[in-house]
Design a protein around this motif. Sequence first.
Motif, mmCIF file in Angstrom:
data_model
loop_
_atom_site.group_PDB
_atom_site.id
_atom_site.type_symbol
_atom_site.label_atom_id
_atom_site.label_comp_id
_atom_site.label_asym_id
_atom_site.label_seq_id
_atom_site.Cartn_x
_atom_site.Cartn_y
_atom_site.Cartn_z
ATOM 1 N N LEU A 35 25.289 43.517 36.426
ATOM 2 C CA LEU A 35 26.508 43.962 37.086
ATOM 3 C C LEU A 35 27.322 42.720 37.440
ATOM 4 N N PHE A 36 28.591 42.749 37.100
ATOM 5 C CA PHE A 36 29.503 41.641 37.437
ATOM 6 C C PHE A 36 30.426 42.157 38.508
ATOM 7 N N ASP A 37 30.356 41.551 39.666
ATOM 8 C CA ASP A 37 31.028 42.109 40.825
ATOM 9 C C ASP A 37 32.043 41.109 41.360
ATOM 10 N N MET A 38 33.273 41.561 41.573
ATOM 11 C CA MET A 38 34.294 40.653 42.126
ATOM 12 C C MET A 38 35.333 41.470 42.859
ATOM 13 N N SER A 39 36.170 40.792 43.642
ATOM 14 C CA SER A 39 37.224 41.516 44.347
ATOM 15 C C SER A 39 38.339 41.825 43.356
ATOM 16 N N ARG A 40 39.185 42.774 43.721
ATOM 17 C CA ARG A 40 40.292 43.171 42.862
ATOM 18 C C ARG A 40 41.213 41.972 42.589
ATOM 19 N N ASP A 41 41.433 41.192 43.634
ATOM 20 C CA ASP A 41 42.300 40.029 43.513
ATOM 21 C C ASP A 41 41.726 39.027 42.503
ATOM 22 N N THR A 42 40.428 38.763 42.633
ATOM 23 C CA THR A 42 39.776 37.848 41.701
ATOM 24 C C THR A 42 39.863 38.391 40.276
ATOM 25 N N ALA A 43 39.636 39.707 40.132
ATOM 26 C CA ALA A 43 39.663 40.320 38.801
ATOM 27 C C ALA A 43 41.026 40.106 38.154
ATOM 28 N N ILE A 44 42.097 40.312 38.930
ATOM 29 C CA ILE A 44 43.453 40.149 38.374
ATOM 30 C C ILE A 44 43.672 38.698 37.951
ATOM 31 N N LYS A 45 43.250 37.754 38.803
ATOM 32 C CA LYS A 45 43.463 36.338 38.481
ATOM 33 C C LYS A 45 42.634 35.907 37.266
ATOM 34 N N VAL A 46 41.385 36.374 37.210
ATOM 35 C CA VAL A 46 40.523 36.000 36.081
ATOM 36 C C VAL A 46 41.083 36.591 34.785
#
Lengths: 158, 438
Positions: free
Chosen positions: A57-68
């Motif tokens: 499972l790769f887990d991140m915040s929405r903000d991080t997801a958008i930036k990545v």
Amino acid sequence: MRVEYINPFVESAYNVLKEVLQCEVNRGELSLKSTSMPVLGVAAIVGLAGDVEGRVLFDMSRDTAIKVASAMLESMDMEAITELNDMGRATITELANMITGQAVTKLHNLNFKFDLTPPAIFTGDNMEVSNPDVEALIVPIELPMGKIEINVAVRERT
Amino acid sequence: MMADPTVLEKIERDVAATQARILDYKMVTFTLAGKDYGIDIMSVKEIAKFANFTYVPNTAPFVRGVYNLRGDIISIIDLRLMFNLPVPQKTADTAENGLILRTESNVVGVIVDSIDKVVSISSEAIQPPHPIFGDINIKYISGVVEHDDRLYIILDADRVFVKGAEKADPSRVPAEIVDPRANDRVFQPEQVHESYRVGDFIEQELFTLKGFTVSPVNRLWFLNRLQEWKTKYEGAQITDAEAAQEFLTTFTSRNRERLWPAAYLDSIRSSMKEPDGTLINVWAPDCGAGYEAYSIACAMKRAFVHKQIKVWASDTDLMRISSAPNLVFTQSEIAEEYDEWIVQGKNGPTCSNDFKEMILFEYSDALHSTSLPKMHAVVMRDVLSFLDEQQQNRFFSLLEEMIRPEGILILGDNEQPVDSASWVEVDDTNLTIFRKRA
């Protein structure tokens, strides 16, 4: 989790992120968890089968997801995203697939036979994940865009 | 052996003067009819589950029968019946929760509703019992204490079980026992009790400095060691890690951080019956560098040549467990019994790949292990004593479930199971082996 499995996952996460994001990647302290864990907001999941059963499972915040996702898209000369649209979700899914794929390839070379399931992505607030029967290895990765937690829960078939 | 009274007095004064707030009193807590009770941990020999005890006719109604505790016959008393409290209906084959108490005169088992935990308190916080306590006769109560918003009634084991408890010496008022300063002039029998308190401080320090928990798992060793220690150092306390290490020197099991000597391999062979089926599962939690896992794998393979052996070894120390699959031995520790599995690697003698396939090293916290298969053997020498008491209890309920009937449990040289009801000790001079009852 079997000690031989740990390095392939840690190394491929590091290598893939470093390569596709072209930025500084730092790995935090590895840990073990068996209780339910909060999900930061966006979770990409890839199932594993074969010698083992489990999932990554790769887990991140929405903000991080958008930036990545933006960083990945821009590196391919595509437009950055401002919200987590279909393109963003597909990009994060692909990232999960790349990391798990490379780990499984490394494991194949060590004679462990794993298969992958197609990745899926979950988004939402106040989510939790729990695998009461399988202990999860947590690999925290620090990026300039935020934190990605890779949560590997696999067990031997008995 | 009786400790020197002057030393005790001195310690007692020091304690009273400098460590007024220290948590110097440990009690095992339990419930009876929904209320919380405590009993001094020094009078608790073991925590146990009682099943199948033998009814003895024509005894007092609260005597439920007798029980065979590793060869000693002890009486089992139901505290709820003794104190006229309601007893929940249970089917005949359900095990009852209980404690085994060591009193001045003998060893008895008592049945309670449930065992809670071990609570450390300051003996100064204990207050004398109030005369209006209803359910239990005040003469059995040595005090009350509040801890964590719960009020515990502390029972005095000696008074409950001394024959003719009613005739207990009236001069022994409850407050006297719990207040360490009340009798610092004359040496009275109560001070034997105080001498155990010295042990309590040492217990605390061992835990803080070394993570070592004194519990029923190792209490027998601890009490002997405490006597030795007091003789040697005249009651000296443990103040630094070095002293704690010295205290523990006699605890460490023999041959732990090396391959087992050949005699140990024979011990495994003689303590186990050949199991049915083709696969033998062995669990080695907290195996550290991996020596225990390699040794037990070899012992099993030698004992049961035609079986397939699988050893599940784990540790939470990532560095140590990661190097366990490639452990290199020193030539001198390899008994010839191991020869067929040893090959010369580039860094020195190591195990052959065939042999390594028997062992699966996992980075894992043993207490999370719920998905492992049923085990024929579990080896965990000197592991339990370094967990806290709650974890030890969780471990034992895990082991109870996980080990097959007639499977074996290998503990450290100075350890024993918390709950002795399900285990029979195997007579062996090398390893401490317990066989699970069928």
